[in-house]
Design an enzyme around this catalytic site. Structure first.
Site: not given
Ligand SMILES: [Zn+2]
Length: 235
Positions: A97, A173, A122, A231, A99
């Site tokens: 996670h 977010h 891809d 690939y 930003h």
């Molecule tokens: Zn966050």
């Protein structure tokens, strides 16, 4: 030797890698990794600056109960989101996670990320979905867990394979990305940021740019994924 040393080392490295890759703004970023056989996940501690992170600071939790099984620090505040995703997406071995600026811009615009070209195809077999807005009572109650539930809900609603579409934009977010292991999750987070930047520039040049054709999209996704992948080097 601390317990779960290998997993903690991997998760430490991945957390440093997302900083090097330019995905982290301030301390907004966390990577976790799961050891399915041991029934645990390891995640960055809450609020520790990246330059003071060590493998021992990485917190290990039971995947089922969410109890801390190793580590002294408090786990990342986003831990409940990671737990929900591991429980729902059985193939996920790592979750990222951040930003990161471009993916966050699409999340803030509350737009799914359209699949406009082969770099996107891809890594993701179609648009990167956007979650619904959380309701007020969800934000006030168990916010981080319900963020995870909203992601799972969207993948169920669209009937998506989480490993073929290994990322999501959480409305207003930012992005979550995942993969079969920690390094695949980091690669998908980096790819997501690159294709989010590319899609924005594409729309600046041509606001009505059409999504990539299905034939080209499938060709690109399948040459890297699935039984017919060819690939890179054969393993
Ligand atoms: Zn966050």
């Amino acid at each position: 030797m601390s317990s779960y040393a290998g997993l903690r080392e991997q998760v430490l490295e991945a957390n440093l890698e997302i900083v090097r890759a330019g995905l982290v703004v301030l301390t907004f970023g966390n990577v976790s990794g799961a050891d399915r056989a041991a029934g645990v996940m390891a995640i960055k501690p809450s609020g520790v600056p990246y330059d003071r992170l060590s493998a021992d600071a990485i917190v290990v939790l039971d995947l089922e109960s969410g109890d801390v099984v190793a580590g002294e620090a408090r786990p990342s505040s986003d831990t409940p989101t990671h737990l929900v995703l591991y429980r729902a997406f059985a193939g996920a071995g790592g979750i990222v996670h951040t930003h990161s600026p471009y993916a966050t811009a699409w999340a803030q615009a509350c737009r799914e990320l359209p699949c406009l070209g082969t770099t996107h195809a891809d890594h993701f077999d179609g648009p990167v979905p956007l979650t619904r807005q959380l309701r007020r009572e969800e934000i006030e109650a168990d916010y981080e867990r319900l963020t995870g539930e909203a992601i799972v809900e969207e993948f169920a609603r669209l009937d998506l394979d989480p490993l073929a579409r290994p990322a999501v934009l959480v409305a207003s977010h930012g992005p979550f990305a995942w993969g079969a292991d920690v390094s695949a999750a980091v690669e998908n987070a980096v790819a997501l940021e690159a294709v989010a930047a590319g899609a924005l520039r594409t729309e600046l040049l041509r606001p009505d740019a059409a999504p990539i054709g299905a034939d080209l999209r499938e060709r690109h996704f399948r040459r890297k994924h699935g039984p017919a992948a060819y690939y890179g080097q054969q393993r």
